[in-house]
Structure formats: C-alpha cells, structure tokens
Design an enzyme around this catalytic site. Structure first.
Site, short mmCIF file in Angstrom:
data_model
loop_
_atom_site.label_atom_id
_atom_site.label_comp_id
_atom_site.label_asym_id
_atom_site.label_seq_id
_atom_site.Cartn_x
_atom_site.Cartn_y
_atom_site.Cartn_z
N TYR A 296 32.78 -7.54 13.86
CA TYR A 296 31.57 -8.12 14.43
C TYR A 296 31.11 -9.36 13.68
O TYR A 296 30.86 -10.42 14.29
CB TYR A 296 30.47 -7.05 14.47
N LYS B 237 30.96 -13.23 15.24
CA LYS B 237 29.73 -14.00 15.30
C LYS B 237 29.82 -15.29 14.49
O LYS B 237 29.20 -16.30 14.82
CB LYS B 237 28.55 -13.13 14.81
#
Length: 313
Positions: free
Chosen positions: A166, A170
């Site tokens: 994650y 990002k």
C-alpha cells in the site's frame, strides 16, 4: 466570494461507493457536476464485488437533485479503465474531472510475509488504477486543452508500520502526478494534476484500533477532506504537480526540498569525507524546494541542463 461550481462539467470518481470517494462525488454533484460513480464494490482488502456501493452513492446524488450514473468496473486493469471512461463519454460526451481515489489494502504484515500476488494487487488498484483511468482519458483532455485530475495518495508512503504494498502504491501515485503535471505544463496545456494525502475515517482506519478509529470518526469524517479536492478539481485551481495533506477541515502543502549539502570538489569525495560532513549534508537550513527533476539537477551548474528542456526535462 463566488462559489466554486462545476455546472456543465463531467466528473469521474473512482472508489466512490464509500468513504472519501463518496464524499468527493457528492460534493462535485452538489455543485453542478454530472458524476460517474465508480466502485467495484469489493471489501477494503480488495476481495469480492458488489454493485451496491456505487449504485447507492449514485442514488443519493440523484435523490438530492444531482445527476449521476453508477459504474462497476475495476480500475486495476487497462480494459477496466477504458470502460469507465467510455461510459462517461457515451453518457455525457466529455470528461472534465477525474478523481483517482480507488485503493485497497491487500498485503498485511511485514514484507517477508507479503505474497508477490498481494503486493502486485496493492500496486494495481491504487497506482495501476490511477494509471489506467488517466491513460484512458488523457488524449481526450489533451485534445480539448482542459482537464482536472486529482490523485489520492496517502501518508502511508512517508513510512508507517504497515505492509509494503500500500505505501509503495501510494508513493507511485505521487510520482505519476508529478510526471503528468510536468508534461502538461511544459506543453502549455490547461490540464492540472494534483495529489492529496487525506486523513479521514474509512473502512481502512478500523485497522488502527478503537482509540484512533473513534477519534477519526469524531474529527475526521470523509466530508472534512472533500473541500480541498473540490478546489483542486475546479477551473480556478492555481497549481499543478502539488501534494496536499487534507482532512479534519485542514489543508497543508507537502513538498520536496534539497539541502545545500556538502561539495568536496571534483574527484575528491570519499566515504570518509561523507562521514565527517554528514551533518552538513543532513542539515535543513537554506534548502531549495524542487518541483521537478530539472529543478533538482539545475542545483549543479557545471552541466548545461537547459539543453535538455523540452526533451529530457
């Protein structure tokens, strides 16, 4: 003070069935935009699919007097991105705004416990979804000389005790933002691409434990992060390629800076000199804000970097 309106414009909001995406979609619609509400309808870990979330948000918008259609495609594939943009184009004939919000936390635990497949899925939903949807709409915006794209990153990429996928996804989202913004600006196109790292109560925040989750529900509802996205999606937005921390009715700029550093002289730098002068390297005083790769390399004036403007830079 005039109101920021989106009358006559079309917006695509991905991951808009719940939380932040829903808040973004509702704000744009309340201010006149026709909104394509995209959501695959999976859980926060990327599993499953349901038409319920996207349909519900679209119905809420219509019930409030707005115009919206639901879309159920996955952002995580090229065909999915094309299908999302195609539906908006077939329905309304144009796309003015894209909010790349969809994301999922698939991999969990330390990196040595993350599977290759889970890491790739994390990348494909957040970073891949931003790429696939933007790629599908880019030529349309380029030819019309207008577009507003807001990519949703996360402070997770700054470092936190989470899985690897994650934050990596990002971080890639910000890199893509800077690339697209620079390309459009260098060609004098009225396409503004910016990025936000929101703090807001969402399905994912329940993973942080009750104390944090309850505090975020109180002070950081999704709606408290929507206004900055509304401005960044508006015709009047003054910047491109920027990152902002949002949430709790607060908006802050996030930027990259380069320190003056230590210059040993040509051919003289050694590991020992780095060790002895590391405090100078690390010091933040008199740092230079850099907006792109050219700004960074131009700090060293020994090379004619300007020769690469328009090609490399």
């Amino acid at each position: 003070m005039s109101e920021c309106r989106f009358d006559g414009q079309v917006a695509i909001v991905t991951g808009a069935g719940n939380g932040l995406g829903r808040a973004y979609a509702r704000l744009l619609a309340a201010r006149g935009a026709r909104v394509l509400v995209n959501d695959l309808g999976g859980d926060m870990h990327g599993a499953g699919a349901s038409r319920g979330p996207a349909a519900r948000t679209a119905q809420e918008i219509v019930a409030a007097g707005g115009i919206a259609e639901a879309n159920f495609d996955s952002v995580a594939t090229g065909p999915g991105g094309k299908s999302i943009v195609k539906q908006a184009m077939d329905t309304w004939g144009q796309v003015d705004i894209v909010i790349n919000n969809a994301g999922a936390v698939v991999a969990r635990g330390p990196i040595d416990e993350n599977t290759d497949d889970d890491f790739c899925t994390d990348l494909m939903v957040a970073a891949g979804g931003t790429f696939f949807v933007t790629k599908a709409v880019w030529r349309h915006m380029w030819d019309r000389n207008y577009g507003r794209i807001v990519n949703v990153s996360s402070s997770a990429f700054l470092g936190m005790n989470s899985s690897a996928g994650y934050p990596a996804a990002k971080g890639a989202t910000w890199g893509l933002t800077r690339n697209l913004a620079y390309r459009a600006t260098s060609q004098d196109k009225d396409i503004k691409v910016n990025c936000v790292m929101p703090t807001a109560a969402a399905r994912m925040t329940k993973l942080m434990g009750d104390a944090i989750s309850h505090g975020m529900e109180r002070y950081y509802p999704p709606e408290s992060a929507a206004a900055p996205v509304g401005y960044l999606a508006h015709r009047d937005v003054a910047v491109s390629g920027e990152m902002f921390a949002t949430g709790g009715d607060i908006m802050r700029r996030v930027f990259v800076a380069v320190t003056p550093g230590y210059d040993a002289g040509e051919g003289r730098l050694t590991p020992e000199l780095v060790r002895e002068n590391f405090g100078t390297v690390f010091g933040e005083a008199n740092s230079t804000l850099v907006l792109n790769a050219y700004d960074k390399v131009a700090l060293d004036r020994r090379v004619d970097w300007q020769a690469g403007l328009g090609s490399v830079f």
